[in-house]
Design a protein around this motif. Structure first.
Motif, mmCIF file in Angstrom:
data_model
loop_
_atom_site.group_PDB
_atom_site.id
_atom_site.type_symbol
_atom_site.label_atom_id
_atom_site.label_comp_id
_atom_site.label_asym_id
_atom_site.label_seq_id
_atom_site.Cartn_x
_atom_site.Cartn_y
_atom_site.Cartn_z
ATOM 1 N N GLY A 226 -1.589 13.576 -12.431
ATOM 2 C CA GLY A 226 -2.561 14.847 -12.560
ATOM 3 C C GLY A 226 -3.847 14.368 -11.171
ATOM 4 O O GLY A 226 -4.162 15.009 -10.714
ATOM 5 N N THR A 227 -4.311 12.728 -10.808
ATOM 6 C CA THR A 227 -5.323 12.929 -10.320
ATOM 7 C C THR A 227 -4.726 11.197 -9.151
ATOM 8 O O THR A 227 -3.986 10.444 -9.998
ATOM 9 C CB THR A 227 -6.843 12.899 -10.883
ATOM 10 N N ASN A 228 -4.652 11.499 -8.339
ATOM 11 C CA ASN A 228 -3.952 10.691 -7.621
ATOM 12 C C ASN A 228 -5.474 10.251 -7.014
ATOM 13 O O ASN A 228 -6.678 10.391 -6.455
ATOM 14 C CB ASN A 228 -2.380 10.870 -7.220
ATOM 15 N N GLY A 244 -18.904 2.858 -1.885
ATOM 16 C CA GLY A 244 -18.187 0.905 -1.209
ATOM 17 C C GLY A 244 -17.472 1.711 -2.231
ATOM 18 O O GLY A 244 -17.630 2.304 -3.026
ATOM 19 N N ILE A 245 -15.772 1.869 -2.045
ATOM 20 C CA ILE A 245 -14.870 2.274 -2.202
ATOM 21 C C ILE A 245 -13.510 0.879 -3.037
ATOM 22 O O ILE A 245 -13.349 0.313 -2.295
ATOM 23 C CB ILE A 245 -14.385 3.043 -1.960
ATOM 24 N N VAL A 246 -13.182 0.814 -3.771
ATOM 25 C CA VAL A 246 -11.395 0.262 -4.238
ATOM 26 C C VAL A 246 -11.105 1.008 -4.724
ATOM 27 O O VAL A 246 -10.831 1.884 -5.315
ATOM 28 C CB VAL A 246 -12.019 -0.948 -5.688
ATOM 29 N N LEU A 247 -9.631 0.595 -3.762
ATOM 30 C CA LEU A 247 -7.803 1.093 -4.172
ATOM 31 C C LEU A 247 -7.423 0.147 -5.242
ATOM 32 O O LEU A 247 -7.227 -1.058 -4.690
ATOM 33 C CB LEU A 247 -7.380 1.228 -3.398
ATOM 34 N N ASP A 258 -0.202 7.616 1.045
ATOM 35 C CA ASP A 258 -0.938 8.849 1.055
ATOM 36 C C ASP A 258 -2.696 8.358 1.234
ATOM 37 O O ASP A 258 -3.329 9.298 2.172
ATOM 38 C CB ASP A 258 -1.122 9.934 -0.240
ATOM 39 N N ALA A 259 -2.854 7.694 0.412
ATOM 40 C CA ALA A 259 -4.437 7.222 0.903
ATOM 41 C C ALA A 259 -4.521 6.848 2.383
ATOM 42 O O ALA A 259 -5.146 6.775 2.269
ATOM 43 C CB ALA A 259 -4.519 6.123 -0.376
ATOM 44 N N ALA A 260 -3.647 5.590 2.607
ATOM 45 C CA ALA A 260 -3.810 5.036 4.019
ATOM 46 C C ALA A 260 -4.501 5.924 4.881
ATOM 47 O O ALA A 260 -4.751 6.481 6.019
ATOM 48 C CB ALA A 260 -2.770 3.879 4.432
ATOM 49 N N ASP A 261 -3.347 7.724 5.038
ATOM 50 C CA ASP A 261 -3.131 8.164 6.070
ATOM 51 C C ASP A 261 -4.149 9.229 5.758
ATOM 52 O O ASP A 261 -5.135 9.208 6.778
ATOM 53 C CB ASP A 261 -2.018 9.363 5.859
ATOM 54 N N TRP A 262 -5.522 9.694 4.199
ATOM 55 C CA TRP A 262 -7.061 9.738 4.205
ATOM 56 C C TRP A 262 -7.415 8.804 5.067
ATOM 57 O O TRP A 262 -8.440 9.387 6.195
ATOM 58 C CB TRP A 262 -6.723 10.180 2.710
ATOM 59 N N ILE A 263 -7.319 7.339 4.941
ATOM 60 C CA ILE A 263 -8.700 6.416 5.219
ATOM 61 C C ILE A 263 -8.137 6.542 6.767
ATOM 62 O O ILE A 263 -9.882 6.895 7.483
ATOM 63 C CB ILE A 263 -7.696 5.380 5.159
ATOM 64 N N VAL A 264 -7.580 6.853 7.781
ATOM 65 C CA VAL A 264 -7.238 6.742 9.123
ATOM 66 C C VAL A 264 -8.218 7.934 9.010
ATOM 67 O O VAL A 264 -9.013 8.124 9.819
ATOM 68 C CB VAL A 264 -5.730 6.997 9.582
ATOM 69 N N ASP A 265 -7.794 9.344 8.555
ATOM 70 C CA ASP A 265 -8.262 10.724 9.355
ATOM 71 C C ASP A 265 -9.975 10.368 8.573
ATOM 72 O O ASP A 265 -10.952 10.911 9.678
ATOM 73 C CB ASP A 265 -7.767 11.313 8.539
ATOM 74 N N ALA A 311 0.478 -3.550 3.652
ATOM 75 C CA ALA A 311 0.147 -3.594 4.877
ATOM 76 C C ALA A 311 -0.151 -2.639 4.934
ATOM 77 O O ALA A 311 -1.171 -2.306 6.442
ATOM 78 C CB ALA A 311 1.895 -4.508 5.873
ATOM 79 N N VAL A 312 0.217 -1.219 5.142
ATOM 80 C CA VAL A 312 0.183 0.932 5.086
ATOM 81 C C VAL A 312 -1.338 0.152 5.285
ATOM 82 O O VAL A 312 -2.070 1.215 6.380
ATOM 83 C CB VAL A 312 0.618 0.870 5.102
ATOM 84 N N LEU A 313 -2.039 0.154 4.491
ATOM 85 C CA LEU A 313 -2.985 -0.244 4.453
ATOM 86 C C LEU A 313 -4.185 -0.817 4.694
ATOM 87 O O LEU A 313 -4.979 -0.592 5.615
ATOM 88 C CB LEU A 313 -3.383 -0.251 2.490
ATOM 89 N N GLU A 314 -3.757 -1.997 4.684
ATOM 90 C CA GLU A 314 -4.195 -2.732 5.667
ATOM 91 C C GLU A 314 -4.494 -2.402 7.044
ATOM 92 O O GLU A 314 -5.852 -2.313 7.685
ATOM 93 C CB GLU A 314 -3.526 -3.762 5.568
ATOM 94 N N ALA A 315 -3.042 -1.393 8.579
ATOM 95 C CA ALA A 315 -3.688 -1.229 9.626
ATOM 96 C C ALA A 315 -4.480 0.603 9.153
ATOM 97 O O ALA A 315 -4.689 0.305 10.156
ATOM 98 C CB ALA A 315 -1.993 -0.934 9.265
ATOM 99 N N ALA A 316 -4.971 0.291 8.204
ATOM 100 C CA ALA A 316 -5.313 1.750 8.129
ATOM 101 C C ALA A 316 -6.467 1.402 7.594
ATOM 102 O O ALA A 316 -7.563 2.341 7.852
ATOM 103 C CB ALA A 316 -4.708 3.057 6.752
ATOM 104 N N GLY A 317 -7.472 0.200 7.657
ATOM 105 C CA GLY A 317 -8.833 -0.195 8.065
ATOM 106 C C GLY A 317 -9.345 -0.746 6.394
ATOM 107 O O GLY A 317 -10.536 -1.158 6.263
ATOM 108 N N ALA A 318 -7.832 -0.675 5.084
ATOM 109 C CA ALA A 318 -8.346 -0.971 4.240
ATOM 110 C C ALA A 318 -8.720 -2.928 4.117
ATOM 111 O O ALA A 318 -8.048 -2.991 4.959
ATOM 112 C CB ALA A 318 -8.179 -1.194 2.697
ATOM 113 N N THR A 319 -9.361 -3.674 3.377
ATOM 114 C CA THR A 319 -9.477 -4.954 3.510
ATOM 115 C C THR A 319 -9.365 -5.446 2.352
ATOM 116 O O THR A 319 -9.071 -4.410 1.053
ATOM 117 C CB THR A 319 -10.675 -4.863 3.096
#
Length: 713
Positions: A226-228, A244-247, A258-265, A311-319
């Motif tokens: 219901g919540t992503n 700060g945020i943790v996923l 989808d989270a990676a797309d959001w982080i890039v934006d 890899a997608v999350l890392e490329a988006a800027g997440a550590t």
């Protein structure tokens, strides 16, 4: 250091989907209608949040409410059908209509068993309660798709779950769910996680670092939530208390992408002011084609692997981190690098903790800990299988009546090179069923060319949806008979999908040149069904009677009867140079069990013989049975017990280990034990004083390193 590298351009390769537009309003008579996305701010709970319970007088709800009241949650009453009066000194009402009128709740905790849970959530939507938190396990997938088809039509109610630990605001003293309270501390890190046990490990690391948590959202490990992650990120972005945020993600679905797309934006919009984000993805070494504990922990056709999502999350800027124990130190470093005053953040968190009296997970005497048996489950079975897959030889029998409706023939031949992929599955982002089609079935192209076309569960696919799917399969120029049959086949599969409560129905289909008609190729059939419908509600008995237990691993079947999820992991081929598995693992929680396999392999070059999740149902007897299962495998040279006591009592696990040593032939194998969390002190003391030569550790890295050292002797 980065574990995997992938170019940002690869972000564009995931299957696309078209989200259906809400077809009509349901329930609410309010004039202004926006959409479900507009309810995300309902997640910002705190002291102001007026909470009620559905199923208030039940044993589990009663115990949970007592702990939540002591924590500071503003519980104003609850509902039990047919009862009225008081419970726990609070108003008890017979239905939600009266509760809404008299108690004016902002949120409801749904403590209702799986067979009735879908209906209970619908009643809360009808009452326009702003936040609905559902913790039940084993709710049938199609019950939840019906719920989401309703949620999509309104803008009043937000759902967390199902099968989720819930939501908690340590800084706002509000818990709606069953999170282990001693682990949490008020602070400034926002956390969203699929896995309960991984979230508890994450929270403990953040607490030990002094940062504490602002808001923690458990999205749950079911197929659809219901919540992503994106919903949570939107809240964390605007929350002034979140620095700060943790996923915490895992194999299966596209939530992390989808989270990676959001982080890039987000980073483009905010620039240097962006809040630092760290993430973990469990299941990198999970066995392909197996469901590892959580109902949603499997990779569908066209979905990325956990390694690719990392890899997608890392490329988006997440550590990225490889174990949740690392989050505390990583977040302190990221906050400092972002120019934020870490000392001030920690100081503010400590002030909040002192106000509440919760300094660390060690300093608050824990109430009697909740175990997984306190979760709301069906009474049907202890089994933890979460899906029935019919092989190509079994699939024709339930499928043929629907093929007959479409006039499509079934062939036992392999699909030709020009075949196309066609099926119905679940789109986890759209939270609905979808047509899943591709103009090619070639493995090198299928993952890139597969596209989802979601539709409303209640209505079925529209003419426009089917037309778009046929166009994507490049059948516009096909013979009219083939196009007509494709339309009929998609409708027939969509009907079977609902009738039989399937998870995925798919096959390769080709056009016969001589007749211009369709042929469906039996060797490519993939028919997967949701076993929660059978176990929780006794539905679909005809389908689930086809399960062939005689062909399954006897150890896995034995584990099932004890409420344990156990998978035997294969050895590499004889010609392979890969290391042979030799580490038996015993872990509580599906997410933590997945991550244990990952961290052993990726950080310490160790290889496990099995996946074993005792679940929160773990008792001393369950731990003993887990050892028996592990010891059946002659490859095992050392056993690694990795327990984070969230819902599980660390002292009880230690007693179970001692029970195993007294009653099970341990074959002289060394055992390394890591116990943290609830009642960890007792658990560690029991292990240390046992005189059995057990090796006990606090930290995961030290324990895992020792395990691999012993395995390599």
């Amino acid at each position: 250091m980065a574990l995997f590298r992938r170019s940002p351009a690869s972000l564009a390769l995931r299957p696309r989907s078209t989200v259906p537009v809400a077809s009509r309003r349901t329930f609410s008579a309010s004039r202004t209608r926006c959409g479900y996305d507009d309810t995300v701010q309902n997640l910002r709970i705190g002291k102001h949040t007026r909470v009620i319970y559905q199923g208030f007088t039940g044993r589990v709800a009663t115990g949970n409410a007592k702990d939540s009241l002591a924590y500071g949650t503003n519980i104003v009453g609850g509902v039990t059908p047919g009862k009225e009066g008081e419970h726990l000194g609070l108003p008890l009402l017979p239905n939600l209509r009266k509760a809404k009128e008299q108690l004016k709740p902002d949120a409801t905790a749904v403590f209702v068993a799986a067979p009735q849970c879908g209906k209970a959530i619908e009643e809360a939507i009808e009452a326009e309660i702003g936040l609905i938190v559902s913790v039940a396990e084993h709710i049938p997938l199609h019950d939840m798709m019906r719920v989401f088809s309703i949620l999509r039509t309104q803008s009043k109610s937000r759902l967390v779950g199902a099968n989720a630990p819930g939501i908690i605001s340590p800084i706002g003293s509000c818990r709606i769910g069953f999170q282990p309270l001693p682990t949490f501390a008020p602070g400034h890190i926002g956390i969203v996680a699929k896995s309960g046990t991984l979230s508890y490990e994450t929270v403990a690391s953040i607490t030990r670092s002094g940062l504490g948590q602002s808001l923690c959202i458990g999205m749950g490990g079911d197929i659809i939530a219901g919540t992503n992650m994106v919903d949570a990120l939107r809240v964390f972005e605007s929350d002034p208390e979140t620095a700060g945020i943790v996923l915490v993600g895992e194999v299966g679905g596209r939530a992390e992408e989808d989270a990676a797309d959001w982080i890039v934006d987000y980073r483009k919009r905010v620039g240097e002011k962006a809040k630092p984000i760290a993430a973990l993805v469990g299941g990198i070494v999970a066995p392909e084609g197996r469901i590892t504990g959580h109902a949603g922990a499997w990779r569908g056709v066209g979905e990325r692997t956990a390694k690719e999502k990392y890899a997608v999350l890392e490329a988006a800027g997440a550590t990225m981190v490889q174990h949740p124990e690392d989050f505390g130190g990583v977040m302190k470093t990221l906050l400092s690098q972002s120019g934020r005053d870490v000392g001030k953040i920690v100081g503010n968190a400590q002030k909040q903790q002192q106000k509440r009296g919760y300094h660390t997970m060690r300093r608050r005497p824990a109430a009697a800990p909740y175990r997984q048996e306190s979760r709301i489950t069906s009474n049907a079975s202890k089994e933890q299988r979460r899906g029935l897959l019919l092989g190509p030889d079994q699939a024709p029998a339930p499928l043929e009546p629907y093929l007959g409706q479409a006039g499509v023939s079934l062939s036992d031949t392999e699909a030709p090179e020009d075949a196309f992929h066609l099926g119905v599955t679940v789109d986890r982002t759209a939270r609905s069923p979808c047509l899943a089609v591709s103009p090619s079935t070639q493995p090198s192209q299928l993952s890139q060319r597969l596209r989802h076309f979601p539709y409303d569960w209640r209505q079925g696919p529209t003419d426009a949806t089917i037309k778009s799917a046929i166009a994507h399969m490049q059948l516009d120029a096909a013979p009219p008979a083939a196009r007509a049959q494709t339309t009929a086949l998609l409708r027939a599969l969509a009907k079977m999908y609902t009738d039989k409560e399937a998870v995925t129905l798919s096959a390769s289909v080709s056009i016969t040149p001589s007749s211009g008609t369709l042929t469906l190729h039996q060797p490519t059939l993939h028919l997967q069904f949701d076993d929660a419908a059978f176990r929780s509600c006794n539905r679909q008995e005809d389908i689930h009677s086809l399960r062939r237990k005689n062909l399954e691993d006897p150890a896995e079947l034995e584990a099932e009867t004890h409420g344990i999820v156990f998978l035997t992991l294969p050895s590499p081929a004889a010609s392979s140079t890969a290391a042979q598995p030799n580490i038996g693992t015993l872990v509580n929680g599906a997410g933590l069990a997945m991550n244990t396999l990952d961290a052993l392999a990726l950080q310490h070059s160790g290889t496990a013989t099995n996946f074993l999740d005792t679940g929160g149902k773990a008792t001393a007897a369950t731990v003993k049975k887990s050892f028996e299962l592990i010891l059946q495998d002659p490859r095992v040279k050392v056993i690694f017990v990795n327990i984070f006591g969230g819902l599980t009592d660390g002292g009880m696990v230690a007693e179970g280990i001692l029970l195993a040593f007294r009653e099970v032939d341990m074959r002289g194998l060394p055992v390394v034990v890591r116990i943290r969390g609830t009642n960890e002190g007792k658990g560690q003391r029991v292990i240390a004083e046992s005189g059995l030569g057990l090796e006990a550790f606090d930290g995961f890295a030290e324990a895992a390193g020792r395990v691999v050292e012993l395995a390599n002797r």
